[in-house]
Design a protein around this motif. Sequence first.
Motif, short mmCIF file in Angstrom:
data_model
loop_
_atom_site.label_atom_id
_atom_site.label_comp_id
_atom_site.label_asym_id
_atom_site.label_seq_id
_atom_site.Cartn_x
_atom_site.Cartn_y
_atom_site.Cartn_z
N ALA A 176 0.81 -1.18 0.08
CA ALA A 176 0.04 0.17 0.14
C ALA A 176 0.83 1.22 0.08
N GLU A 177 1.90 1.19 0.70
CA GLU A 177 2.89 2.51 0.86
C GLU A 177 3.21 2.76 -0.63
N MET A 178 3.78 1.84 -1.29
CA MET A 178 4.47 1.83 -2.54
C MET A 178 3.33 2.20 -3.51
N ALA A 179 2.26 1.83 -3.32
CA ALA A 179 1.19 2.17 -4.19
C ALA A 179 0.59 3.75 -3.96
N GLN A 180 0.61 4.22 -2.87
CA GLN A 180 0.37 5.55 -2.58
C GLN A 180 1.25 6.35 -3.13
N GLY A 181 2.60 6.17 -3.08
CA GLY A 181 3.44 6.87 -3.75
C GLY A 181 3.51 7.19 -5.27
N PHE A 182 3.09 6.00 -5.89
CA PHE A 182 2.74 5.68 -7.23
C PHE A 182 1.67 6.71 -7.57
N LEU A 183 0.43 6.23 -7.01
CA LEU A 183 -0.87 6.98 -7.18
C LEU A 183 -0.85 8.65 -7.27
N ARG A 184 -0.10 8.99 -6.13
CA ARG A 184 -0.30 10.39 -5.71
C ARG A 184 0.90 11.00 -5.33
N PRO A 185 2.10 10.99 -6.35
CA PRO A 185 3.17 11.82 -6.04
C PRO A 185 2.88 13.32 -6.08
N ASP A 186 3.61 14.15 -5.41
CA ASP A 186 3.45 15.53 -5.57
C ASP A 186 4.81 16.17 -5.57
N LEU A 187 4.66 17.48 -5.58
CA LEU A 187 6.15 18.25 -5.69
C LEU A 187 6.94 18.35 -4.43
N GLY A 188 6.41 18.03 -3.31
CA GLY A 188 7.32 17.61 -2.06
C GLY A 188 8.18 16.56 -2.30
N GLY A 189 7.78 15.49 -3.00
CA GLY A 189 9.06 14.64 -3.21
C GLY A 189 9.95 14.69 -4.22
N LEU A 190 9.84 16.01 -4.88
CA LEU A 190 11.07 16.27 -5.66
C LEU A 190 12.31 16.44 -5.38
N GLU A 191 13.42 16.07 -5.93
CA GLU A 191 14.84 16.19 -5.25
C GLU A 191 14.86 17.82 -5.16
N ASP A 192 16.15 18.16 -4.43
CA ASP A 192 16.65 19.29 -4.12
C ASP A 192 17.16 19.91 -5.26
N PRO A 193 16.71 20.89 -6.12
CA PRO A 193 17.31 21.31 -7.31
C PRO A 193 18.80 22.04 -7.04
N GLN A 194 19.12 22.21 -5.84
CA GLN A 194 20.32 22.70 -5.76
C GLN A 194 21.54 21.62 -6.03
N ARG A 195 20.94 20.38 -6.21
CA ARG A 195 21.89 19.02 -6.58
C ARG A 195 22.33 19.27 -8.12
N LEU A 196 21.65 19.89 -8.81
CA LEU A 196 22.00 19.95 -10.40
C LEU A 196 23.26 20.61 -10.51
N PRO A 197 24.12 19.87 -11.40
CA PRO A 197 25.22 20.19 -11.60
C PRO A 197 25.55 21.73 -12.14
N ASP A 198 26.42 22.42 -11.61
CA ASP A 198 26.81 23.88 -12.02
C ASP A 198 25.52 24.73 -11.72
N ILE A 199 24.65 24.50 -10.92
CA ILE A 199 23.48 25.18 -10.72
C ILE A 199 24.04 26.63 -10.08
N ALA A 200 24.79 26.52 -8.97
CA ALA A 200 25.33 27.54 -8.16
C ALA A 200 26.01 28.67 -8.90
N LYS A 201 26.78 27.98 -9.98
CA LYS A 201 27.51 28.94 -11.12
C LYS A 201 26.60 29.68 -11.78
N ALA A 202 25.45 29.16 -12.34
CA ALA A 202 24.34 29.48 -13.25
C ALA A 202 23.67 30.49 -12.40
N THR A 203 23.27 30.31 -11.21
CA THR A 203 22.82 31.31 -10.35
C THR A 203 23.51 32.56 -10.26
N GLU A 204 24.79 32.42 -10.10
CA GLU A 204 25.78 33.66 -9.69
C GLU A 204 25.66 34.38 -10.92
#
Length: 557
Positions: free
Chosen positions: A39-67
Motif C-alpha cells: 500500500a505504501e508504494m502504491a500510494q507513492g505511485f498514485l499520488r506523487p506531489d512536488l514535495g517529493g521532488l529532489e533538491d534542485p540545488q543538487r543539479l550540476p553547476d546550478i550555483a554557477k548559473a545562479t551567480e
Amino acid sequence: MVYRLRDRPDDGKVSEIVRALGVSGLVAGVLLARGVTGAEMAQGFLRPDLGGLEDPQRLPDIAKATERIRKAVESSEKVLVFGDYDVDGITATAIMVDYLRSLGLESSYFLPSRSNEGYGLTMKAIECMPLDGVGLIITVDCGTSSLDEVRLLKGMGIDTIVTDHHECGDALPEAVAVVNPHRADSGYGFRNLVGAGVSLKAVMAINEALGARMDLEWYVMLAAIGTLADYEALVGENRAIVRVGLEYANSKPRAEIDAIMEAGRTKYPLSAKKMSYHIIPRLNALGRIGDPNRAVEFLLSKEAATLREIAFLMDKANSERKAIEARQFAEAEAYVEGRGMGSDGIIMVVGEGWHNGVSGIVAKKVAAKYGRPCFVIAVNDSMGKASGRSVGEFDLFAAMRRFEGLFESYGGHMKAVGFTIREGGIPTLLERMRGVGFEGYGSCEEELTVDLEVSPDDVTLENAVGLKALEPSGNGSEEPVFILRRCEVAQSSLVGNGNHLLLRLYADGRIFRAIGFNMPECLRRCRQGSVIDVIFCLDVDDYGESDRALLRICGIP
C-alpha cells in the motif's frame, strides 16, 4: 500477435491495497502485477506531489548559473534564451524567459527553424540570432554537444549557460555552467528529466537565491506538457510533474490552455491523453511546418487577441501538417510496395521535395505497418534529411552508425535517429543498407504486455472510471491492458471510412461494445458467431445518451 501475460497478483495483497487506498480491485491488481509491493508504494505511485521532488540545488553547476544570472540582474544585461523547435524546447524556453523577465531582465528568445537552421545551437543558428547587446545566452533543451559554438560565443564576449537533458560526450562546452543531470559528475539522482523539466528545476533553484515572484503553477503545467511531448518515461519526478501539472490545469485554468482547447474543439477535464492529442500537436505544428517562436510568443502572451490569433495559426498549421503527413505516408507506402521492401531488412524511403518536418511521423507509421525499422529521407536542394524509427528492441542507432562516413551529421538513440546526407551519397547508402541483417541489433518483434486476465463481470463502467486513478498514462506507465477470453462476436462492421473495426461481443450473458482503431484487416477474423479472445484497454464511451464501458481493442491473438 505476440503477447505476454503478467503473473496473477495475490488476492490478499489486492484486498490490502483496496482497503488502504479506496481504489478498485482492478487498479490494485494492475499495480501489483506491475511490481508494486504494498500500500505504501502504491500510494507513492498514485499520488506523487512536488514535495517529493529532489533538491534542485543538487543539479550540476546550478550555483554557477545562479551567480551568473545574479550578475546579469545587477548589471541589467540583455539575455537571450535559445531553445529547440519541438514542444519540449518551446515549453522550456517559455519557462526560462518568463522567469528571467520576472527578475526584471530584458530577456529575448530564439528558436531555430527545423528546415533552415536545423536542430541545436549551431554556427548557422548563431548567424541568425539577434545578438546585438546580448551579454548572456541561456540554452534550454540543447547545447551540451555545441562545443565549437559555445567557444565562438565566448570569443565574441558572450557568456553561455547550458541547460539540457541530452546525453553528454567526453567533453563539455566551455560554458559558465552546464546544468545537465546526465553529467558524469552529477549529484542529481533523477536523470530522466526532459528539457522543460530541467528548466523548471533550474528556475526553482535560482529562485531560492534570487527570490522573484515565480509563477510556479504555470511552470509546472508547461513542464508537464514538455514531458508528455518528449515521450520520456512517466516515472519518478516526471510522473509527479505531469500529475501535478494536469491537476493545476484542471483546477486553475489558464487563458493559454483555454485558447488551444477552443481551437482544438476539446473540453475539460484535461488528461494526459487529451494533452497528447489536442494540446501538444498544435504547439508542435509550428515547429514542424511554421515558426516555433510564435508558439513561445503564445505561451508568454497576456493578450486575449494574441492568444486567439496564434491559437488559430497553430490549429491551421496542425491541419496542414496532417495533410502533408497523409500525402507523404501514402507515397511512402507506394514506394515500399513498388520496390518490395516491406518483407525483409531495414526500410529506406526517399522522397524528392518532401517536407522533412513530418519525416519522423511517416517513418513511425511505415515501421508500424510493416514491422520493420524505417528511414525516411526528404531530399531538397541536393541534401537529404532523414528520420528513422525502430520497432521492437532493434537498436537502429547502432545499425546506422555503420554508415557514419556517409553522413554530414547524425544523432539519436535506439528507437529514433536522424541524419543528413548529400543526395549523391544516397544510392551508396541504399546499396549498403540492403546488406544489413538484424543479428546483433535486437529483435524487431513487438510484444504486447497484458496486465491482467479479467472476467466479464470486471468490464463495467464503474471500473472504467476507477482506472483513471492510474493516470497519467504514457511511456513507462502505459494504460492498463487486459485480456477477456472466449467472446462471441454478435456483430461486426467497419466504420470511419472503413478504417476502424466495430464489434458487439457476447460473454457470459453480457453484451460489450468494442472498437479497434486502424484494424480493418481483423474483420475477416471477427465474423458473426466467431469466438475470440480480446486484448484491450477499458475506456468510458461518452458519445451516447449515457456513459458506458468500451473495450478499445489492442489486439486479437
